[in-house]
Design a protein around this motif. Structure first.
Motif, short mmCIF file in Angstrom:
data_model
loop_
_atom_site.label_atom_id
_atom_site.label_comp_id
_atom_site.label_asym_id
_atom_site.label_seq_id
_atom_site.Cartn_x
_atom_site.Cartn_y
_atom_site.Cartn_z
N UNK A 1 41.05 94.83 63.06
CA UNK A 1 41.32 95.67 64.23
C UNK A 1 40.36 96.85 64.25
N UNK A 2 40.20 97.46 63.10
CA UNK A 2 39.33 98.62 62.99
C UNK A 2 37.89 98.24 63.31
N UNK A 3 37.45 97.13 62.72
CA UNK A 3 36.09 96.67 62.94
C UNK A 3 35.87 96.33 64.41
N UNK A 4 36.89 95.77 65.03
CA UNK A 4 36.81 95.41 66.44
C UNK A 4 36.58 96.67 67.28
N UNK A 5 37.32 97.72 66.97
CA UNK A 5 37.14 98.98 67.69
C UNK A 5 35.74 99.53 67.48
N UNK A 6 35.28 99.46 66.23
CA UNK A 6 33.96 99.98 65.92
C UNK A 6 32.87 99.18 66.64
N UNK A 7 33.10 97.85 66.71
CA UNK A 7 32.13 96.97 67.38
C UNK A 7 31.91 97.35 68.84
N UNK A 8 32.98 97.82 69.49
CA UNK A 8 32.87 98.21 70.89
C UNK A 8 31.77 99.25 71.07
N UNK A 9 31.55 100.06 70.04
CA UNK A 9 30.60 101.14 70.18
C UNK A 9 29.18 100.80 69.76
N UNK A 10 28.95 99.59 69.26
CA UNK A 10 27.58 99.22 68.87
C UNK A 10 26.71 99.11 70.12
N UNK A 11 25.56 99.78 70.13
CA UNK A 11 24.70 99.71 71.32
C UNK A 11 24.33 98.28 71.65
N UNK B 1 28.85 87.93 72.60
CA UNK B 1 29.21 88.81 71.48
C UNK B 1 29.72 90.15 72.00
N UNK C 1 22.71 94.53 69.62
CA UNK C 1 23.19 93.15 69.70
C UNK C 1 22.06 92.24 70.15
N UNK D 1 33.44 89.93 73.09
CA UNK D 1 34.51 89.66 72.12
C UNK D 1 35.46 90.84 71.87
#
Lengths: 318, 279
Positions: free
Chosen positions: B106-116, B146, B120, B149
């Protein structure tokens, strides 16, 4: 997938079914961890050449010269940092103002339309922001904003030089608009999470509304607001298209905000598909790796702050 | 130390006005963008704009047919990756009570949202473009997939959790298996909200440009092949916008008008779907 419910069913068969479905979802959940790991690995591998060749000097060297195979990322780090900080210093007070207006002042019927309209700002594609920035914002900055700034604050080194329109100032402004929705949305959630008793206590002691906000709400919401700021900063750092179109794309470090600059994401966008040799590509990959690392860290810290406050806040859509 | 009452009242007023000002300040760029996109894009809109291919450099006219088709195909590809992936992870997080691993995901998913998104793009470049030997529609679709997701995962989990436990208990009490309960009872109950999340994710990737720059790459000709570079609406806007030709710039505004309309319609419909029977 069709599953026929049978009244009489051997226990083992449906256990098997449940187990395999659970396993399927688990595999995908693990795949998500794997994806992030793979991302780190690919970026590291891609930037390996550059990492070995330049080491730490990659971060402090201001000379980006593909012709002589010398790559220093400092101008991009500087451009990204300054444009993002500029954006944040504009977006934060505005977002906080909107969030406080929505939670503390706005009547019920205004709440939804205003939040919706502010969220629409997040829905507009980055490239359309860029188009608008290039043909509407930058000319306006050149003819209206820059003359005024240099007339009244021209003695400051930040507001000197020719008015070009495109440059750091325009990039900061456009980023400010783009990160306003997320900072607003999260501040709003954070402020709403402040217990009503805090507000009532302040009001009961005779505070005006502003004093209640200053003395009861803001201190209580501080760590959550910091989370909102970090998320906004992360967004600004990684924003690519709009910045590329208005920042001027010149790898120089200038004190003046009127001067053109360059950002990390922009140099990747402009040069990645033209990088003609391995070291060049690798240097760009390293910039990507830095961007990945920094935004990852910012998001990590931000989520940590928001999670401590309320589990739900972290889920606010951008 | 306390200021006098009239001063405090005045200060309170001033701050209230400032907050109102903040709202107005945020609305100005939105309306400016929408107005200019409409005003400058409208002249480019004509039937041929939607049905023709871009003309060679130097000739005026031509359209965005290939970019429209390309964006359609890319969205299809992205959804076929992002939607099942996000759904399954969302189901795992909401229904299988995953404990520690769940928190990490869950945490990683939230962090992934912020990856520029451009990062990707780089990732997919080294993963697919380098190995397949060229830019391709497939790589573009994967990059966008990606990006979808995390949004789909998050909305699936949230919507599933909003389904009352009593519904699950009723289903299990009737003898349904856990799998049947999830697929036939819980999921259908949560579908409007999940659909909203998917539509918002689609709206977001429809306008993404950065991850496509070195995956789908863009194409001035008609192509729907998965192993070839493909045109996309946002890429076309970018190329036209930074070109020196007046006609191309007008077309950039025209294409932007089409894209903004698409994205806004998706956003509004998504919310209508949700508010009709969600919540």
């Amino acid at each position: 997938m069709t599953i026929r419910p049978n009244l009489i069913r051997p226990q083992s068969s449906h256990q098997w079914q449940d187990q395999s479905f659970r396993l399927l979802t688990l595999v995908f959940a693990l795949a998500m961890l794997g994806l992030v790991g793979l991302m780190v690995l690919e970026l590291l591998q891609g930037s390996w050449l550059s990492l070995l060749r330049f080491g730490w000097s990659f971060l402090t060297d201001a000379d980006w010269d593909p012709v002589f195979e010398n790559f220093g990322a400092l101008p991009f780090l500087y451009g990204t940092l300054i444009s993002s900080l500029l954006a944040l210093s504009i977006a934060l007070p505005v977002s906080l103002g909107i969030a406080l207006f929505l939670t503390e002042i706005a009547p019920q019927w205004l709440y939804r339309p205003i939040s919706f309209v502010v969220e629409l700002l997040a829905a507009i594609p980055s490239v359309v922001y860029g188009l608008w920035g290039l043909f509407v914002l930058a000319p306006w900055v050149r003819t209206h904003l820059q003359p005024v700034l240099s007339r009244f604050f021209g003695y400051l080194p930040f507001f000197q030089g020719p008015a070009l329109g495109v440059g750091m100032l325009s990039a900061g402004l456009i980023l400010a608009v783009m990160i306003t929705p997320i900072v607003t949305a999260i501040s709003r959630e954070v402020i709403m999470a402040v217990p009503t008793s805090q507000r009532e206590a302040a009001l009961a002691l005779g505070a005006t509304r502003w004093e209640m906000i200053r003395l009861a709400i803001l201190p209580y919401a501080r760590s959550g607001l910091l989370g909102a700021v970090l998320l906004g900063l992360g967004r600004a750092l990684g924003e690519t298209m709009a910045v590329t179109m208005v920042i001027g794309n010149r790898p120089e470090i200038a004190i003046s905000l009127f001067a053109p600059g360059y950002s990390m994401a922009s140099v990747i966008a402009n040069e990645f598909s033209e990088a003609t040799y391995a070291l060049y590509l690798s240097a760009l990959m390293e910039i990507g790796l830095l961007l990945f690392g920094v935004t990852m860290l910012l998001n990590f810290l931000a989520r940590l702050m928001l999670w401590r406050l309320t589990g739900a806040v972290a889920g606010t859509r951008e | 130390m306390l200021h006098s009452y009239p001063f405090r009242k005045l200060l309170n007023r001033a701050v209230t006005v400032l907050m109102l000002l903040a709202v107005v300040l945020a609305l100005i760029p939105l309306f400016s963008i929408l107005w200019h996109t409409f005003e400058r894009g409208w002249p480019a809109i004509s039937p041929t704009f939607f049905t023709h291919l871009p003309k060679p450099v130097g000739e005026t006219g031509g359209g965005i047919a290939n970019a429209l088709a390309g964006t359609g195909l890319l969205i299809l590809l992205a959804s076929s990756i992002g939607v099942p992936f996000g759904l399954l992870v969302g189901i795992y997080l909401a229904e299988f009570n995953p404990g520690g691993l769940g928190t990490v995901v869950r945490f990683l998913n939230d962090v992934l949202t912020g990856i520029p998104s451009i990062v990707t793009g780089m990732f997919v470049y080294s993963l697919l473009v380098l190995t397949m030997g060229g830019f391709s529609a497939l790589a573009g679709g994967v990059a966008l997939g990606l990006i979808m997701i995390p949004t789909v995962t998050r909305s699936t989990e949230e919507m599933l959790k909003m389904v009352p436990t009593s519904l699950r208990e009723a289903s299990l009490a009737l003898g349904a298996t856990k799998t049947q309960t999830i697929l036939r009872v819980v999921l259908p109950a949560a579908i409007p909200g999940i659909l909203t999340g998917i539509m918002l994710a689609v709206a977001r990737v429809a306008g993404e440009t950065a991850p496509l720059l070195f995956t789908a790459f863009g194409n001035r000709f008609w192509s729907l092949r998965l192993d070839q570079p493909i045109a996309a609406l946002p890429l076309q806007i970018f190329t036209y916008a930074i070109s020196p030709y007046r006609d191309w710039q007008t077309q950039a505004w025209g294409a932007a008008l089409v894209l903004v309309t698409l994205v806004l319609v998706l956003n509004i419909v998504a919310r209508l779907v949700f508010h009709r029977d969600g919540r």
